[in-house]
Design an enzyme around this catalytic site. Structure first.
Site, mmCIF file in Angstrom:
data_model
loop_
_atom_site.group_PDB
_atom_site.id
_atom_site.type_symbol
_atom_site.label_atom_id
_atom_site.label_comp_id
_atom_site.label_asym_id
_atom_site.label_seq_id
_atom_site.Cartn_x
_atom_site.Cartn_y
_atom_site.Cartn_z
ATOM 1 N N GLU A 415 0.889 -1.466 -0.145
ATOM 2 C CA GLU A 415 -0.059 -0.037 -0.052
ATOM 3 C C GLU A 415 0.920 1.429 0.120
ATOM 4 O O GLU A 415 0.821 2.065 1.007
ATOM 5 C CB GLU A 415 -0.909 -0.158 1.292
ATOM 6 C CG GLU A 415 -1.845 -1.272 1.006
ATOM 7 C CD GLU A 415 -3.088 -1.104 2.085
ATOM 8 O OE1 GLU A 415 -2.865 -1.230 3.115
ATOM 9 O OE2 GLU A 415 -4.178 -1.308 1.677
ATOM 10 N N GLU A 485 -3.900 -10.683 0.133
ATOM 11 C CA GLU A 485 -4.774 -10.616 1.457
ATOM 12 C C GLU A 485 -5.974 -10.812 0.785
ATOM 13 O O GLU A 485 -6.768 -10.374 -0.073
ATOM 14 C CB GLU A 485 -4.683 -9.127 1.809
ATOM 15 C CG GLU A 485 -3.545 -8.808 2.397
ATOM 16 C CD GLU A 485 -3.257 -7.261 2.982
ATOM 17 O OE1 GLU A 485 -4.553 -6.876 3.456
ATOM 18 O OE2 GLU A 485 -2.130 -6.737 3.115
HETATM 19 C C1 GAL Z 1 -5.020 -3.962 4.082
HETATM 20 C C2 GAL Z 1 -3.538 -3.834 4.648
HETATM 21 C C3 GAL Z 1 -3.083 -4.592 5.780
HETATM 22 C C4 GAL Z 1 -4.367 -4.494 6.794
HETATM 23 C C5 GAL Z 1 -5.580 -4.818 6.162
HETATM 24 C C6 GAL Z 1 -6.711 -4.600 7.020
HETATM 25 O O1 GAL Z 1 -5.293 -3.150 3.135
HETATM 26 O O2 GAL Z 1 -2.633 -4.255 3.590
HETATM 27 O O3 GAL Z 1 -1.998 -3.943 6.310
HETATM 28 O O4 GAL Z 1 -4.564 -3.141 7.212
HETATM 29 O O5 GAL Z 1 -5.773 -4.081 4.886
HETATM 30 O O6 GAL Z 1 -6.651 -5.180 8.319
#
Ligand code: GAL
Length: 953
Positions: A415, A485
């Site tokens: 990010e 993620e």
């Molecule tokens: C993503 C980010 C993580 C964490 C997650 C939400 O966007 O890369 O670091 O913030 O969301 O828990």
């Protein structure tokens, strides 16, 4: 004239990575060169600003006798000096790069040490810092060595010329904030300190400085090639392979390859004139070919997790045993991959990944997420002044970790938007290490990357990408997808994992993903249990968004991990009870099934009546076989019967004991007969009570009072659940956030209007309307009670009225029991389950206690439901369902659960509250990603369901 910063602290706001440090190199433990750990207790002084104190403390002879002490590795804010701060992406200081606030907690650290007897006098010596947040200036014996930034990266300084046999003074000034903080805006606690090891390393004359182990594996010939480049010439030996070659020379021999499933490592040694270095060599080839990530010739499927380093008392200062615990837990839960979100981990963690077998995406310590608030204006990754710092970070990661076979991807960071700095990093990495692939999620055009990476894409979008219908740049269309993620494990959930896994397994282009995230970053707290954002009085914070892991802060697996284990199990076990066969599929990418032993068992009404071994061929990856089950035991008349087939470790392995369960499947043979109660008893009235079978009711309200000798707080319709984090959803969500709407529509304050209490020959009927103040919507609810004299049946009929625009959180009844502790049930278990989190719910007979039924989410919320329950026994009652139901019991009300902020806010009352639910709304992943899929919604629709109560003695 400028008064802003004195020259002495200008380095803090300098975008440059630092001065004085040696070039980055491989991290290794020498076999014979001396080393001295400088971990332990250090003298410590905290100042409110970077320039509150001069640097005289670094001078030899300085008396720090009245200073405090802190443990190194450690964070001072977790050792009684100042407080941690949690923000997701907001910078906790004004955004004006590279400037940082005047209030800049600064920790002066002092350590006096002697060299051990026999410390060699030849060669050089370095001091290595494996991790310091966020900026440090270092002196030895009064001479300044330099300063550095890059918190989770190693920095090494030459000190040989300054060392004395005794009384050496190592002084380290650590600033919480620096220009580097702009590059370290990861979603986690801000935790300053020297949080990784500090080590003195003897560098004998002729010792290895840096070396690069290049290996590959040719899956067609079965041969591996090894070449070790070293900047000091030497020889490389691998006894098990009869290898003994000069550095820089390639050798090709037949080998067993390394993979996450078969992590074969060969012990070797690199010997130069001055040093012996142990090597752990894994042969493998990682390529992008035919639009797929292939290792050793085969496309792989990531079943991964994002791992931050976390310990509830020590923060990011992790010891080896905690790291090993993480790896063992991952292996035992069928995970095969880790993304080291969002920085290179302690190097020992990668040793463990090599040894136990996990694919690693090693991520650089880089995130500038807070710039999103200003549409990425001034983003350091698109500003050439910062590029040297970015390249320094890339080099420190790659050089440190390049000799780990487990690392298959380098990730540029997380990010950070897009920009020239990222491109520069990718170019440098591709050039330095062409044998690995490059990952970065932030660039959907894949300009710099070898994979299309996304986070939290919906099932529908993932499927579209799987079908190659998503468009995008030409380059992107040629690349596979991973979700770096997905499945946001905050509180109860994540839901929908099985649906993602089905897609990953169905489309070649989808190469799996990484759940967000491994562990809840709760901080152990004397009053609150575990603290989260806001508990330290932070001005800005993001609450419990920091507690979103598959394991609790104490590393107990949460139901989310148990669910994930089932969803990604490496063996498919599907069967047909009617024809008595089971289809076993090997879902590994490399291993055959020879490490597993299979077992069948046969259950009658959930109880195992027979079990035995099942012989399954050692199927190769991707192969399936239909295996005949034995003849079922003699027909159990009027009972529900099923097969269960389990795959267990056939022998002890390094990560799990013999009989550890790897996979399982269940399939029904004969269906459950539903409970029947002949309505033969007639309700009677006396003394303001109604009697029906074993039960008494209040004659005025029709409310149940007793069943036999068991006192009951009357069941009433209940639609409320304490919203989960995933119900509440994140503010940026575009899907409807039902947790908020449920509250808006008053589902937490439903009123129960009594319309009629009717007695007929064979039933007591109570008519009500259940509805929230202020709204026209309601649920016409009829309770119909019948009995055969000993058993009592309640049929609940619900008819929605008005215009319901939201699904219901739950639909069922809630009753209270004065006493209940032990619980037995036949249904799904042993753990909690919800409509889209119930893959791991195994049908059987289970027992527990009311306290153990609770799932201790760090922020209390709906939890603990057991799925598909046929009957449950507790508090002297047996309750059977028609149809099966969801069962929950707790020592506090849903309303108390809803208002609690921490576990310690929940105190047991006198009543055990029991929910028997006909339906539950799905869980989804909306605390960061998409909500539940439509098939897991609980719409407000006409419904009818029954329970049969009887007293047990
Ligand atoms: C993503 C980010 C993580 C964490 C997650 C939400 O966007 O890369 O670091 O913030 O969301 O828990």
């Amino acid at each position: 004239m400028s008064f802003r910063t004195t020259t002495a602290i200008q380095y803090v706001e300098d975008v440059a990575p630092g001065t004085g440090a040696l070039p980055p190199r491989a991290w290794y433990a020498s076999s014979d060169a001396a080393s001295l750990s400088l971990n332990g207790s250090w003298r410590f002084r905290l100042s409110p600003t970077a320039d509150a104190e001069d640097d005289s403390f670094a001078e030899p002879g300085y008396d720090a006798g009245d200073w405090a002490e802190v443990g190194v590795p450690g964070h001072w804010v977790l050792q009684g000096h100042g407080s941690p701060i949690y923000t997701n992406h907001l910078y906790p200081f004004p955004v004006d790069p590279p400037h940082i606030p005047t209030e800049n907690p600064t920790g002066d650290h002092l350590r006096v040490f002697d060299l051990p007897d026999g410390w060699p006098s030849d060669g050089g010596v370095t001091v290595r810092f494996d991790g310091v947040e966020s900026c440090a200036r270092v002196w030895l014996n009064g001479t300044e060595l330099g300063e550095f930034k890059g918190s989770r990266l190693p920095h090494e300084f030459e000190v040989g010329h300054l060392l004395k046999p005794s009384g050496n003074v190592l002084a380290v000034r650590v600033h919480q904030w620096s220009a580097g903080s702009y590059l370290e805006d990861q979603d986690q606690w801000w935790l300053p300190g020297i949080f990784r090891d500090v080590t003195l390393l003897h560098r004998p004359a002729g010792s290895v400085r840096d070396f690069f182990v290049h290996t590959s594996y040719d899956h067609l010939t079965g041969e591996g090639t090894l070449r070790v480049d070293s900047d000091v010439d030497g020889r490389v030996s691998v006894p098990a392979l009869d290898i003994d070659v000069a550095t820089g020379e390639s050798v090709t021999v037949p080998v067993e390859p390394w993979s996450a499933e078969t992590p074969k490592l060969y012990d070797g040694e690199l010997v130069t004139a001055g040093e012996r270095v142990p090597l752990r060599i894994g042969f493998r080839t990682v390529v992008l070919e035919d639009g797929l990530i292939k290792v050793n010739g085969r496309a792989i499927l990531f079943k991964g997790v994002n791992r931050h380093e976390w310990h509830p008392e020590r923060g990011r200062a992790l010891d080896l045993e905690t790291m090993r615990e993480d790896v063992l837990l991952m292996k035992r839960h069928n995970l095969n991959a880790v993304r080291t979100s969002h920085y290179p981990p302690h190097p020992a963690f990668l040793d463990l990944c090599d040894e136990y077998g996990l694919w690693v995406i090693d991520e650089c310590d880089l995130e500038t997420h807070g710039f999103t608030e200003q549409a990425w204006r001034d983003n350091p990754v698109d500003d050439d002044r910062w590029t040297p710092a970015l390249l320094d970070r890339a080099a420190r990661m790659v050089e440190r970790d390049k000799n780990h076979p487990s690392v298959v991807f380098w990730s540029l960071g997380n990010e950070a938007g897009t920009g020239r700095g990222l491109t520069a990093m990718a170019e440098w990495i591709h050039e330095r290490d062409p044998d690995r692939l490059v990952h970065y999620e932030g660039d959907w055009n894949c300009r710099d990357t070898d994979v299309y990476s996304r986070m939290y894409a919906s099932h529908a979008e993932v499927e579209q990408i799987g079908r190659k219908l998503d468009g995008g740049t030409h380059k992107r269309r040629e690349l596979p997808l991973i979700q770096c993620e997905y499945g946001h494990a905050m509180g109860n959930g994540p839901g929908g994992l099985a649906d993602y896994q089905r897609l990953y397994e169905a489309y070649d282009r989808l190469q799996g993903g990484f759940i967000w995230e491994w562990i809840d970053h709760g901080i152990k707290h004397p009053e609150l249990g575990y603290a989260y954002g806001g508990d330290f009085g932070e001005e800005l914070h993001d609450g419990n968004f920091v507690c979103d892991g598959l394991i609790f802060p104490d590393r107990t697996p949460s139901p989310g991990l148990v669910e994930y284990k089932k969803v990604i199990e490496p063996v498919g076990i599907d069967g047909d009870g009617a024809d008595g066969t089971v289809r076993v599929t090997n879902k590994y990418d490399f291993a055959d099934l020879s490490a597993l032993a299979f077992e069948w068992s046969y259950q009658v009404d959930g109880e195992t009546v027979e079990a035995g071994a099942l012989s399954v061929p050692a199927l190769a990856p991707g192969e399936s076989a239909d295996v005949k089950l034995p003849e079922p035991p003699a027909d159990a008349q009027g009972a529900e019967t099923q097969w269960t087939v389990r795959a267990l470790l056939a022998a002890d392995t390094v990560w799990g004991p013999k009989d550890h369960e790897v996979a399982w499947g269940q399939f029904p043979v004969s269906a459950r007969p539903l409970p029947t109660v002949a309505a033969t008893d007639r309700p009677t009235t006396s003394d303001r009570l109604i009697y029906l079978g074993p039960a008494s009711f209040d004659a005025r309200t029709g409310a149940l009072k007793t069943i036999g000798g068991v006192e009951v707080t009357a069941p009433r319709l209940d639609v409320w659940r304490a919203p989960t984090d995933n119900d509440d959803g994140a503010e940026w969500q575009t899907d409807t956030r039902y947790g908020m709407l449920w509250r808006k529509y008053g589902l937490h304050r439903m009123r129960h209007r009594l319309d009629a209490v009717e007695l007929t020959d064979d039933a007591l009927t109570v008519r009500t309307r259940v509805a929230p103040a202020a709204w026209e919507v309601g649920l016409a609810t009829v309770y119909r009670w019948t009995s055969d004299g000993t058993r009592l049946r309640l049929t609940v009929s619900v008819t929605p009225e008005g215009d319901w625009t939201v699904p219901l959180p739950r639909l069922g009844i809630r009753l209270g029991l004065a006493q209940a502790d032990a619980v037995k049930w036949f249904g799904g278990g042993p753990g909690e389950a919800y409509p889209d989190t119930k893959s791991a719910s195994m049908l059987g007979r289970w027992h527990s206690t009311v306290d153990e039924l609770q799932t201790p989410y760090v922020r209390p919320q709906e939890n603990g439901a057991r799925a598909d329950v046929r009957w449950v026994e507790l508090g002297g009652l047996r309750i059977e369902g028609d149809p099966e139901f969801w069962f929950t019991a707790r020592r506090w009300t849903t309303e108390q659960l809803d208002t609690a902020r921490h576990r310690t806010d929940l105190t047991p009352g006198d009543t055990v509250w029991v929910n028997l639910d006909h339906g539950q709304h799905g869980i989804g992943s909306q605390s960061c990603g998409p909500g539940p899929l439509p098939q897991y919604f609980l719409p407000a629709e006409p419904a009818e369901f029954s329970f049969v109560f009887s007293e047990i003695n």
